[in-house]
Design a protein around this motif. Structure first.
Motif, PDB file in Angstrom:
ATOM      1  N   TYR A   1      21.987   7.645  -0.788  1.00 38.37           N
ATOM      2  CA  TYR A   1      21.331   6.341  -0.728  1.00 38.37           C
ATOM      3  C   TYR A   1      21.392   5.621  -2.070  1.00 38.37           C
ATOM      4  CZ  TYR A   1      19.493   8.081   3.705  1.00 38.37           C
ATOM      5  OH  TYR A   1      19.371   8.582   4.970  1.00 38.37           O
ATOM      6  N   GLN A   2      21.247   6.353  -3.154  1.00 37.43           N
ATOM      7  CA  GLN A   2      21.331   5.723  -4.469  1.00 37.43           C
ATOM      8  C   GLN A   2      22.732   5.197  -4.745  1.00 37.43           C
ATOM      9  OE1 GLN A   2      19.035   7.547  -7.805  1.00 37.43           O
ATOM     10  NE2 GLN A   2      18.465   9.088  -6.293  1.00 37.43           N
ATOM     11  N   LYS A   3      23.745   5.906  -4.269  1.00 34.91           N
ATOM     12  CA  LYS A   3      25.121   5.451  -4.472  1.00 34.91           C
ATOM     13  C   LYS A   3      25.380   4.107  -3.796  1.00 34.91           C
ATOM     14  CE  LYS A   3      28.753   7.883  -4.156  1.00 34.91           C
ATOM     15  NZ  LYS A   3      29.811   8.779  -3.609  1.00 34.91           N
ATOM     16  N   MET A   4      24.709   3.868  -2.665  1.00 34.99           N
ATOM     17  CA  MET A   4      24.963   2.608  -1.958  1.00 34.99           C
ATOM     18  C   MET A   4      24.073   1.475  -2.444  1.00 34.99           C
ATOM     19  SD  MET A   4      23.372   3.283   1.865  1.00 34.99           S
ATOM     20  CE  MET A   4      24.222   4.829   2.090  1.00 34.99           C
ATOM     21  N   GLY A   5      23.175   1.760  -3.412  1.00 33.97           N
ATOM     22  CA  GLY A   5      22.386   0.692  -4.004  1.00 33.97           C
ATOM     23  C   GLY A   5      20.887   0.801  -3.829  1.00 33.97           C
ATOM     24  N   TYR A   6      20.410   1.810  -3.131  1.00 36.63           N
ATOM     25  CA  TYR A   6      18.963   1.988  -2.985  1.00 36.63           C
ATOM     26  C   TYR A   6      18.373   2.483  -4.307  1.00 36.63           C
ATOM     27  CZ  TYR A   6      18.579   1.137   2.016  1.00 36.63           C
ATOM     28  OH  TYR A   6      18.564   0.536   3.246  1.00 36.63           O
ATOM     29  N   GLU A   7      17.340   1.798  -4.758  1.00 31.89           N
ATOM     30  CA  GLU A   7      16.709   2.130  -6.038  1.00 31.89           C
ATOM     31  C   GLU A   7      15.332   2.746  -5.792  1.00 31.89           C
ATOM     32  OE1 GLU A   7      16.576  -1.641  -7.957  1.00 31.89           O
ATOM     33  OE2 GLU A   7      18.696  -1.614  -8.510  1.00 31.89           O
ATOM     34  N   PRO A   8      15.034   3.869  -6.462  1.00 32.13           N
ATOM     35  CA  PRO A   8      13.722   4.496  -6.268  1.00 32.13           C
ATOM     36  C   PRO A   8      12.591   3.601  -6.753  1.00 32.13           C
ATOM     37  CG  PRO A   8      14.994   5.644  -7.975  1.00 32.13           C
ATOM     38  CD  PRO A   8      15.893   4.622  -7.379  1.00 32.13           C
ATOM     39  N   VAL A   9      11.521   3.532  -5.966  1.00 34.61           N
ATOM     40  CA  VAL A   9      10.354   2.724  -6.309  1.00 34.61           C
ATOM     41  C   VAL A   9       9.189   3.605  -6.712  1.00 34.61           C
ATOM     42  CG1 VAL A   9       8.651   1.071  -5.439  1.00 34.61           C
ATOM     43  CG2 VAL A   9      11.057   0.841  -4.797  1.00 34.61           C
ATOM     44  N   ILE A  10       8.836   4.564  -5.852  1.00 28.89           N
ATOM     45  CA  ILE A  10       7.689   5.428  -6.130  1.00 28.89           C
ATOM     46  C   ILE A  10       7.755   6.644  -5.218  1.00 28.89           C
ATOM     47  CG2 ILE A  10       6.111   4.392  -4.437  1.00 28.89           C
ATOM     48  CD1 ILE A  10       3.904   4.613  -6.618  1.00 28.89           C
ATOM     49  N   ASP A  11       7.212   7.748  -5.680  1.00 31.41           N
ATOM     50  CA  ASP A  11       7.116   8.942  -4.847  1.00 31.41           C
ATOM     51  C   ASP A  11       5.869   8.862  -3.985  1.00 31.41           C
ATOM     52  OD1 ASP A  11       9.398   9.832  -6.030  1.00 31.41           O
ATOM     53  OD2 ASP A  11       8.480  11.483  -7.134  1.00 31.41           O
ATOM     54  N   ALA A  12       5.965   9.383  -2.790  1.00 31.09           N
ATOM     55  CA  ALA A  12       4.850   9.385  -1.846  1.00 31.09           C
ATOM     56  C   ALA A  12       4.699  10.791  -1.277  1.00 31.09           C
ATOM     57  CB  ALA A  12       5.092   8.381  -0.720  1.00 31.09           C
ATOM     58  N   THR A  13       3.511  11.105  -0.793  1.00 28.04           N
ATOM     59  CA  THR A  13       3.251  12.414  -0.236  1.00 28.04           C
ATOM     60  C   THR A  13       2.515  12.277   1.086  1.00 28.04           C
ATOM     61  OG1 THR A  13       2.992  13.289  -2.487  1.00 28.04           O
ATOM     62  CG2 THR A  13       2.307  14.710  -0.672  1.00 28.04           C
ATOM     63  N   VAL A  14       2.926  13.100   2.047  1.00 29.19           N
ATOM     64  CA  VAL A  14       2.214  13.210   3.315  1.00 29.19           C
ATOM     65  C   VAL A  14       1.455  14.537   3.309  1.00 29.19           C
ATOM     66  CG1 VAL A  14       2.399  13.312   5.825  1.00 29.19           C
ATOM     67  CG2 VAL A  14       3.985  11.890   4.522  1.00 29.19           C
ATOM     68  N   TYR A  15       0.153  14.472   3.513  1.00 31.21           N
ATOM     69  CA  TYR A  15      -0.694  15.666   3.591  1.00 31.21           C
ATOM     70  C   TYR A  15      -1.174  15.848   5.027  1.00 31.21           C
ATOM     71  CZ  TYR A  15      -1.201  15.946  -1.525  1.00 31.21           C
ATOM     72  OH  TYR A  15      -0.975  16.078  -2.866  1.00 31.21           O
ATOM     73  N   SER A  16      -1.241  17.088   5.458  1.00 32.59           N
ATOM     74  CA  SER A  16      -1.914  17.400   6.720  1.00 32.59           C
ATOM     75  C   SER A  16      -3.252  18.022   6.394  1.00 32.59           C
ATOM     76  CB  SER A  16      -1.074  18.353   7.575  1.00 32.59           C
ATOM     77  OG  SER A  16      -0.856  19.580   6.890  1.00 32.59           O
ATOM     78  N   LEU A  17      -4.258  17.714   7.210  1.00 37.38           N
ATOM     79  CA  LEU A  17      -5.611  18.191   6.999  1.00 37.38           C
ATOM     80  C   LEU A  17      -6.003  19.146   8.108  1.00 37.38           C
ATOM     81  CD1 LEU A  17      -7.175  14.748   6.083  1.00 37.38           C
ATOM     82  CD2 LEU A  17      -6.960  16.664   4.520  1.00 37.38           C
ATOM     83  N   SER A  18      -6.698  20.200   7.731  1.00 39.51           N
ATOM     84  CA  SER A  18      -7.177  21.163   8.709  1.00 39.51           C
ATOM     85  C   SER A  18      -8.458  20.666   9.358  1.00 39.51           C
ATOM     86  CB  SER A  18      -7.449  22.505   8.034  1.00 39.51           C
ATOM     87  OG  SER A  18      -8.618  22.405   7.228  1.00 39.51           O
ATOM     88  N   GLN A  19      -8.919  21.398  10.364  1.00 34.33           N
ATOM     89  CA  GLN A  19     -10.245  21.158  10.892  1.00 34.33           C
ATOM     90  C   GLN A  19     -11.266  21.624   9.866  1.00 34.33           C
ATOM     91  OE1 GLN A  19     -10.949  19.602  13.807  1.00 34.33           O
ATOM     92  NE2 GLN A  19      -8.750  19.250  13.940  1.00 34.33           N
ATOM     93  N   LYS A  20     -12.477  21.183  10.017  1.00 35.90           N
ATOM     94  CA  LYS A  20     -13.535  21.531   9.085  1.00 35.90           C
ATOM     95  C   LYS A  20     -13.718  23.035   8.991  1.00 35.90           C
ATOM     96  CE  LYS A  20     -18.418  20.676   8.057  1.00 35.90           C
ATOM     97  NZ  LYS A  20     -19.634  19.953   8.481  1.00 35.90           N
ATOM     98  N   VAL A  21     -13.801  23.520   7.771  1.00 34.66           N
ATOM     99  CA  VAL A  21     -14.016  24.954   7.542  1.00 34.66           C
ATOM    100  C   VAL A  21     -15.450  25.307   7.935  1.00 34.66           C
ATOM    101  CG1 VAL A  21     -14.089  26.784   5.822  1.00 34.66           C
ATOM    102  CG2 VAL A  21     -12.361  24.988   5.659  1.00 34.66           C
ATOM    103  N   ARG A  22     -15.610  26.367   8.731  1.00 33.78           N
ATOM    104  CA  ARG A  22     -16.950  26.748   9.196  1.00 33.78           C
ATOM    105  C   ARG A  22     -17.431  27.993   8.440  1.00 33.78           C
ATOM    106  NH1 ARG A  22     -18.241  23.848  13.649  1.00 33.78           N
ATOM    107  NH2 ARG A  22     -16.524  22.837  14.739  1.00 33.78           N
TER     108      ARG A  22
END
Length: 253
Positions: A232-253
């Motif tokens: 993607y960078q070779k074709m001209g896409y420039e990095p903007v910012i890193d992002a993260t996807v988190y998954s959350l568990s159910q409430k700990v009992r």
């Protein structure tokens, strides 16, 4: 913190804030554009909220259940704390969080303190922006619009893309923003990989979208796939910012 029930009113209020970092907020802007158009993106009504400081928008939260909560950029930790406390007090169930790396990490840490939920990184991503296709990849074949006869195949590939996680001869687009659009669903079946199809498809589609009047194309990548990031960078896409996807568990009992 202010909650909204009308997507059009919400977008009108938060769009000037989001456009200051259009690439970073391309997912939120795109989802809101679809909601404003009347599209149903989830099983339940969307959660749309803003935090305001001194009369100005300081943060935005959007969730289309059962999908993850998407967070905007914020200037201070207090805004994230407000979002976490207000959503927790309202009894909102959050399956996961999507946002820039620093924002998402701070939020899930605070949410864990409030709710007792544990969290884990589901995917480390990078958001790219393209203004000009500088090195269009070449491969046999040509870009074409799908037809009705392709519907079953595209459903199969969409499902495979979700399970596979490898980004590389289908490419689509979604989520219009005022100036751009997000390229998505880049997928090549295993037997056709390594032949340059994905790069050629994304480059040709990106050029078409720019020719059709978009100023920018946006793209999320999986940081665990260095090959696609390089292409993607070779074709001209420039990095903007890193992002993260988190998954959350159910409430700990």
């Amino acid at each position: 913190m202010k909650f909204f029930s009308d997507a059009g009113q919400f977008l009108e209020r938060v769009q000037p804030f989001l456009l200051k970092r259009e690439a970073e907020h391309c997912l939120i802007l795109g989802l809101l554009d679809e909601l404003r158009s009347g599209e149903e993106l989830g099983a339940e009504p969307p959660l749309m909220a803003s935090v305001e400081e001194r009369g100005e928008v300081a943060g935005v939260a959007l969730m289309t259940p059962p999908r993850n909560l998407v967070l905007s950029w914020t200037a201070g930790d207090s805004t994230l704390d407000t979002i976490a406390r207000e959503l927790h007090a309202a009894g909102v169930v959050i399956p996961g969080v999507n946002g820039s790396a620093d924002i998402a990490q701070k939020f899930v840490s605070r949410w864990s303190e409030l709710s007792g939920c544990s969290y884990r990184v589901q995917m480390a991503q990078r958001i790219y922006q393209l203004r000009l296709v500088t090195n269009e990849s070449r491969a046999a074949g040509r870009l074409r619009e799908p037809t009705l006869s392709d519907e079953a195949l595209l459903r199969e590939w969409r499902a495979a893309f979700s399970m596979d996680g490898s980004a590389v001869s289908m490419a689509g687009y979604s989520g219009r923003t005022p100036n751009g659009i997000r390229v998505a669903w880049v997928y090549t079946p295993p037997e056709n990989r390594g032949k340059g199809f994905a790069g050629a498809c994304v480059a040709a589609l990106s050029q078409k979208l720019l020719d059709d009047g978009r100023r920018f194309c946006f793209l999320y990548t999986d940081l665990a796939n260095p090959i696609s990031n390089h292409i993607y960078q070779k074709m001209g896409y420039e990095p903007v910012i890193d992002a993260t996807v988190y998954s959350l568990s159910q409430k700990v009992r």
